[in-house]
Design an enzyme around this catalytic site. Sequence first.
Site, PDB file in Angstrom:
ATOM      1  CG  MET A  27     -32.917  27.477   0.768  1.00 29.29           C
ATOM      2  SD  MET A  27     -33.823  28.696   0.462  1.00 29.29           S
ATOM      3  CE  MET A  27     -33.592  29.579   1.881  1.00 29.29           C
ATOM      4  N   GLY A  28     -27.972  28.282  -0.394  1.00 31.81           N
ATOM      5  CA  GLY A  28     -26.922  28.194  -0.567  1.00 31.81           C
ATOM      6  C   GLY A  28     -26.502  29.754  -0.165  1.00 31.81           C
ATOM      7  CG  HIS A  34     -24.757  27.707   5.021  1.00 26.70           C
ATOM      8  ND1 HIS A  34     -24.789  28.656   4.814  1.00 26.70           N
ATOM      9  CD2 HIS A  34     -26.073  27.163   4.853  1.00 26.70           C
ATOM     10  CE1 HIS A  34     -26.510  28.817   4.267  1.00 26.70           C
ATOM     11  NE2 HIS A  34     -27.549  27.935   4.763  1.00 26.70           N
ATOM     12  N   GLY A 144     -29.098  22.453  10.956  1.00 29.16           N
ATOM     13  CA  GLY A 144     -29.032  23.228  11.840  1.00 29.16           C
ATOM     14  C   GLY A 144     -29.441  23.777  12.928  1.00 29.16           C
ATOM     15  CG  ASP A 147     -33.655  26.944   9.944  1.00 28.20           C
ATOM     16  OD1 ASP A 147     -34.769  28.396   9.485  1.00 28.20           O
ATOM     17  OD2 ASP A 147     -31.380  27.523   9.680  1.00 28.20           O
ATOM     18  CD  GLN A 150     -35.280  23.796   7.549  1.00 26.49           C
ATOM     19  OE1 GLN A 150     -35.433  24.154   7.503  1.00 26.49           O
ATOM     20  NE2 GLN A 150     -33.734  23.739   7.622  1.00 26.49           N
ATOM     21  CB  SER A 182     -29.117  34.354   8.603  1.00 25.74           C
ATOM     22  OG  SER A 182     -29.979  34.267   8.404  1.00 25.74           O
ATOM     23  NE  ARG A 184     -35.207  35.176   4.510  1.00 23.94           N
ATOM     24  CZ  ARG A 184     -35.358  33.947   4.242  1.00 23.94           C
ATOM     25  NH1 ARG A 184     -34.954  33.103   5.105  1.00 23.94           N
ATOM     26  NH2 ARG A 184     -36.200  33.364   2.840  1.00 23.94           N
TER      27      ARG A 184
HETATM   28  P1  AMP Z   1     -30.457  27.682   4.123  1.00 27.00           P
HETATM   29  O1  AMP Z   1     -29.678  27.545   3.617  1.00 27.00           O
HETATM   30  O2  AMP Z   1     -30.700  28.914   5.223  1.00 27.00           O
HETATM   31  O3  AMP Z   1     -32.229  26.901   4.165  1.00 27.00           O
HETATM   32  O4  AMP Z   1     -29.720  26.666   5.512  1.00 27.00           O
HETATM   33  C1  AMP Z   1     -29.463  25.593   5.287  1.00 27.00           C
HETATM   34  C2  AMP Z   1     -28.773  24.695   6.441  1.00 27.00           C
HETATM   35  O5  AMP Z   1     -28.026  25.406   7.250  1.00 27.00           O
HETATM   36  C3  AMP Z   1     -30.201  24.569   7.943  1.00 27.00           C
HETATM   37  O6  AMP Z   1     -30.123  23.115   7.932  1.00 27.00           O
HETATM   38  C4  AMP Z   1     -29.755  25.500   8.476  1.00 27.00           C
HETATM   39  O7  AMP Z   1     -29.878  25.251  10.290  1.00 27.00           O
HETATM   40  C5  AMP Z   1     -28.132  25.265   8.727  1.00 27.00           C
HETATM   41  N1  AMP Z   1     -27.852  26.939   9.294  1.00 27.00           N
HETATM   42  C6  AMP Z   1     -28.568  28.182   8.469  1.00 27.00           C
HETATM   43  N2  AMP Z   1     -28.328  29.070   9.248  1.00 27.00           N
HETATM   44  C7  AMP Z   1     -26.892  28.427  10.458  1.00 27.00           C
HETATM   45  C8  AMP Z   1     -26.182  29.089  11.541  1.00 27.00           C
HETATM   46  N3  AMP Z   1     -25.963  30.226  12.151  1.00 27.00           N
HETATM   47  N4  AMP Z   1     -25.714  27.982  12.749  1.00 27.00           N
HETATM   48  C9  AMP Z   1     -26.503  26.701  12.351  1.00 27.00           C
HETATM   49  N5  AMP Z   1     -26.314  26.005  10.859  1.00 27.00           N
HETATM   50  C10 AMP Z   1     -27.327  26.848  10.357  1.00 27.00           C
END
Ligand code: AMP
Length: 289
Positions: A27-28, A34, A144, A147, A150, A182, A184
């Site tokens: 989601m950027g 990421h 990752g 999650d 997920q 994160s 967030r």
């Molecule tokens: P998101 O942009 O939050 O939807 O995350 C996109 C991908 O990045 C998902 O597969 C997440 O699980 C992974 N991700 C986000 N944060 C982390 C992290 N700290 N370590 C590993 N993977 C991550």
Amino acid sequence: MQLIDTLSALRQARPKWPGSVGFVPTMGALHEGHASLVRASVAENETTIVSIFVNPTQFGPNEDFGKYPRTLERDMELVKSLGANVVFAPASDAIYPKHTRIHFQIEQLDDVLCGASRPGHMNGVLQIVSILFNLVQPDKAYFGLKDYQQQLIIRRLVEELHFPLQIVPCPIVRESDGLAMSSRNRYLSPEERRQALALSHTLTELKALRGTWKSAQAARSHAIDMLSQQPGIVLDYMEVLDGRDLSPLTEISDSHHPIAFVAAFLGKTRLIDNMPLWEYPPVLPTSAS
Ligand code: AMP
């Protein structure tokens, strides 16, 4: 590196990509977590495509969809520096031209943890992931373990619906003090950022003491006690579950793949984290039975 922002351009480009195609859906507001997924894909595939799409259907009505950070230019620079070939950043109404009528439910896996506390969230994740898999047609897709729930339901989706691709789960990337990275985290005030450390500290302590728990419930209670003493933390959930299928556990033993899961609010920011309580990673649990 190519930026593709329409479905038709993606359909035209896809047959021209050489070799195996690795896909990293995001989601950027990209960070090192990421980046680790992109690196893994670049190392294992001839072509790597990263999607950047803040998916409206996975946000609840009172959640942060509107203020979710959107940093496309910075994200593209990072993705390019990592050696990816394509960024796919479609508009929302291209992905969802109509009101969505197809809804997913994954028995047992989506009615606990974030599935329970964010009604509709896992459905939204499965909608967008199915759409993106159909459009991108990757050979491998990287998710990752941050999650955890997920990636488990996505592995189940791929298995049951016979998507012709492999899911590659990737380890959680943490800040040097232990906080799970994160998008967030950038919402946190300096004080909330300090307070948020209690999440990873609590999980680390549960793991360090893993030989001593008489039951999963005892471990969970200890964690809840620890977190309730921390200023600034409002607990959403704290659970110790079987990592293979998120079923409840009575005892904690390696054969059950116990994982401690936490979600909590720091102010308005909701963070999640998890940690396996067995020696990790000997093997990732195979998909849920
Ligand atoms: P998101 O942009 O939050 O939807 O995350 C996109 C991908 O990045 C998902 O597969 C997440 O699980 C992974 N991700 C986000 N944060 C982390 C992290 N700290 N370590 C590993 N993977 C991550």
